[in-house]
Write an enzyme that holds these catalytic residues in place. Structure first.
Site, PDB file in Angstrom:
ATOM      1  CB  SER A   1      66.392   0.996 -18.643  1.00  0.00           C
ATOM      2  OG  SER A   1      65.878  -0.239 -18.188  1.00  0.00           O
TER       3      SER A   1
ATOM      4  N   GLY B   1      73.718 -10.067 -22.773  1.00  0.00           N
ATOM      5  CA  GLY B   1      74.364 -10.890 -21.754  1.00  0.00           C
ATOM      6  C   GLY B   1      73.667 -12.226 -21.589  1.00  0.00           C
TER       7      GLY B   1
ATOM      8  CB  SER C   1      74.013   7.947 -17.739  1.00  0.00           C
ATOM      9  OG  SER C   1      72.640   7.816 -17.454  1.00  0.00           O
ATOM     10  CD  GLU C   2      71.241   5.455 -15.411  1.00  0.00           C
ATOM     11  OE1 GLU C   2      70.917   5.177 -16.585  1.00  0.00           O
ATOM     12  OE2 GLU C   2      71.196   6.615 -14.966  1.00  0.00           O
TER      13      GLU C   2
ATOM     14  CG  ASP D   1      67.973  -5.409 -21.971  1.00  0.00           C
ATOM     15  OD1 ASP D   1      69.188  -5.559 -21.739  1.00  0.00           O
ATOM     16  OD2 ASP D   1      67.095  -5.488 -21.081  1.00  0.00           O
TER      17      ASP D   1
ATOM     18  CG  LEU E   1      67.796   5.310 -41.337  1.00  0.00           C
ATOM     19  CD1 LEU E   1      66.316   5.239 -40.975  1.00  0.00           C
ATOM     20  CD2 LEU E   1      68.404   3.896 -41.243  1.00  0.00           C
TER      21      LEU E   1
ATOM     22  CG  HIS F   1      78.086  -6.717 -25.040  1.00  0.00           C
ATOM     23  ND1 HIS F   1      76.779  -6.371 -24.751  1.00  0.00           N
ATOM     24  CD2 HIS F   1      78.701  -6.847 -23.834  1.00  0.00           C
ATOM     25  CE1 HIS F   1      76.619  -6.286 -23.434  1.00  0.00           C
ATOM     26  NE2 HIS F   1      77.775  -6.584 -22.857  1.00  0.00           N
TER      27      HIS F   1
ATOM     28  NE  ARG G   1      77.221  -9.050 -19.050  1.00  0.00           N
ATOM     29  CZ  ARG G   1      75.891  -8.961 -18.949  1.00  0.00           C
ATOM     30  NH1 ARG G   1      75.184  -9.962 -18.470  1.00  0.00           N
ATOM     31  NH2 ARG G   1      75.280  -7.860 -19.323  1.00  0.00           N
TER      32      ARG G   1
HETATM   33  C1  IPE Z   1      69.212  -0.551 -21.028  1.00  0.00           C
HETATM   34  O1  IPE Z   1      69.469  -1.860 -20.706  1.00  0.00           O
HETATM   35  C2  IPE Z   1      70.451   0.089 -21.617  1.00  0.00           C
HETATM   36  C3  IPE Z   1      70.789  -0.319 -22.979  1.00  0.00           C
HETATM   37  C4  IPE Z   1      70.138  -1.166 -23.704  1.00  0.00           C
HETATM   38  C5  IPE Z   1      71.938   0.332 -23.539  1.00  0.00           C
HETATM   39  P1  IPE Z   1      70.022  -2.295 -19.270  1.00  0.00           P
HETATM   40  O2  IPE Z   1      70.249  -3.747 -19.342  1.00  0.00           O
HETATM   41  O3  IPE Z   1      71.156  -1.447 -18.867  1.00  0.00           O
HETATM   42  O4  IPE Z   1      68.789  -1.929 -18.317  1.00  0.00           O
HETATM   43  P2  IPE Z   1      68.320  -2.582 -16.955  1.00  0.00           P
HETATM   44  O5  IPE Z   1      69.494  -2.529 -16.028  1.00  0.00           O
HETATM   45  O6  IPE Z   1      67.885  -3.975 -17.244  1.00  0.00           O
HETATM   46  O7  IPE Z   1      67.174  -1.724 -16.517  1.00  0.00           O
HETATM   47  C1  IPE Z   2      72.160  -4.832 -23.708  1.00  0.00           C
HETATM   48  O1  IPE Z   2      72.388  -6.109 -23.243  1.00  0.00           O
HETATM   49  C2  IPE Z   2      73.431  -4.113 -24.054  1.00  0.00           C
HETATM   50  C3  IPE Z   2      73.768  -3.018 -23.128  1.00  0.00           C
HETATM   51  C4  IPE Z   2      73.112  -2.677 -22.049  1.00  0.00           C
HETATM   52  C5  IPE Z   2      74.942  -2.246 -23.458  1.00  0.00           C
HETATM   53  P1  IPE Z   2      72.752  -6.399 -21.727  1.00  0.00           P
HETATM   54  O2  IPE Z   2      74.222  -6.336 -21.567  1.00  0.00           O
HETATM   55  O3  IPE Z   2      71.979  -5.508 -20.818  1.00  0.00           O
HETATM   56  O4  IPE Z   2      72.263  -7.899 -21.576  1.00  0.00           O
HETATM   57  P2  IPE Z   2      71.442  -8.523 -20.375  1.00  0.00           P
HETATM   58  O5  IPE Z   2      70.272  -7.628 -20.122  1.00  0.00           O
HETATM   59  O6  IPE Z   2      72.372  -8.554 -19.211  1.00  0.00           O
HETATM   60  O7  IPE Z   2      71.036  -9.863 -20.846  1.00  0.00           O
HETATM   61 MG    MG Z   3      70.169  -5.616 -19.939  1.00  0.00          MG
END
Ligand code: IPE
Ligand code: IPE
Ligand code: MG
Length: 243
Positions: free
Chosen positions: A188, A15, A58-59, A12, A123, A29, A25
């Protein structure tokens, strides 16, 4: 040092990493994919047998269309570019999450990654893609109900082990350690069933900044934990104390 057999990572903060640099963003990634490559190598070098990474939930479909399509594009790129090397290094790839409804080219790539690497043993890399823990549990419950209706399964005999066989993670040991980057302290919807007794390490760094040192530090924290699984730990009687 006790090395966990299975490490799971909530990658996480891509972004926020990009935002802090004034970048879009998608740049976060892309940098996140680079961090994933390093994490796979670090896990292999540390002697971890299973590494599960949360790549798309999924969200996450509720993000802007362009970001969703960037993430889909990066998954395709990762598999196309890295599959041969992963295979060469003996990595077995497995995907968990809902396959139904995915674009046909993505579904085909996921299938190809699993088939090509099926007999590798160095692995196990499990990619949670279009994964949501509640969705996984509901899909399992649905299949169990269908089997019961057909008379193939007696609900009275259903155990937690039997239930787990219907999850996407069937045959995969539960994660010993779950790491989440970016400072958020929540799961999450990641492996809620499987992480019932996992140890958690929350790191403040954003995922693109994750290095093998962060991985090693997480393993050290894990090694210092005492896992009890609800039982008591045999206490040593201090010297000189009569029992
Ligand atoms: C969890 O991160 C999903 C992944 C890392 C793929 P999110 O950024 O989607 O979670 P929330 O919204 O902060 O809970
Ligand atoms: C994790 O980074 C990647 C995915 C959820 C796919 P984020 O995209 O959630 O980055 P933040 O949490 O917005 O910084
Ligand atoms: Mg995030």
């Amino acid at each position: 040092m006790t090395t966990p057999e299975h490490v799971a990572i909530i990658m996480d903060g891509n972004g926020r990493w990009a935002k802090a640099r004034g970048l879009p963003r998608v740049a976060g990634h892309r940098a996140g994919v680079e961090a994933l490559r390093k994490a796979v190598r670090a896990a292999g070098d540390a002697g971890v047998s299973w590494l599960t990474v949360y790549a798309f939930s999924s969200e996450n479909w509720s993000r802007p269309k362009t970001e969703v399509s960037d993430l889909m594009g990066l998954l395709k790129l990762f598999i196309r570019r890295d599959l041969a090397e992963l295979h060469h290094s003996g990595v077995r790839v497995r995907i968990i999450g809902e396959r139904e409804g995915l674009a046909p080219d993505i579904a085909a790539l996921l299938e190809e990654a699993e088939t090509l690497t099926a007999s590798n043993r160095a692995l196990n890399l499990v990619i949670a893609f279009n994964y949501g823990g509640r969705d996984e549990i509901v899909r399992a419950a649905r299949r169990i109900a269908e089997a019961a209706v057909k008379g193939e399964l007696d609900p009275a005999n259903l155990t937690s082990e039997g239930f787990a066989d219907f999850l996407d993670t069937s045959g995969i040991p539960d994660p010993d350690l779950v790491i989440r980057t970016s400072g958020e302290q929540r799961i999450s919807n990641f492996l809620p069933w499987q992480s019932a007794y996992s140890e958690f390490v929350f790191l403040s760094c954003f995922w693109p900044d994750f290095t093998r040192e962060h991985f090693a530090e997480s393993l050290r924290q894990y090694a210092a934990r005492e896992r009890r699984f609800g039982a008591t730990v045999a206490e040593s009687v201090p010297a000189g104390v009569a029992s």
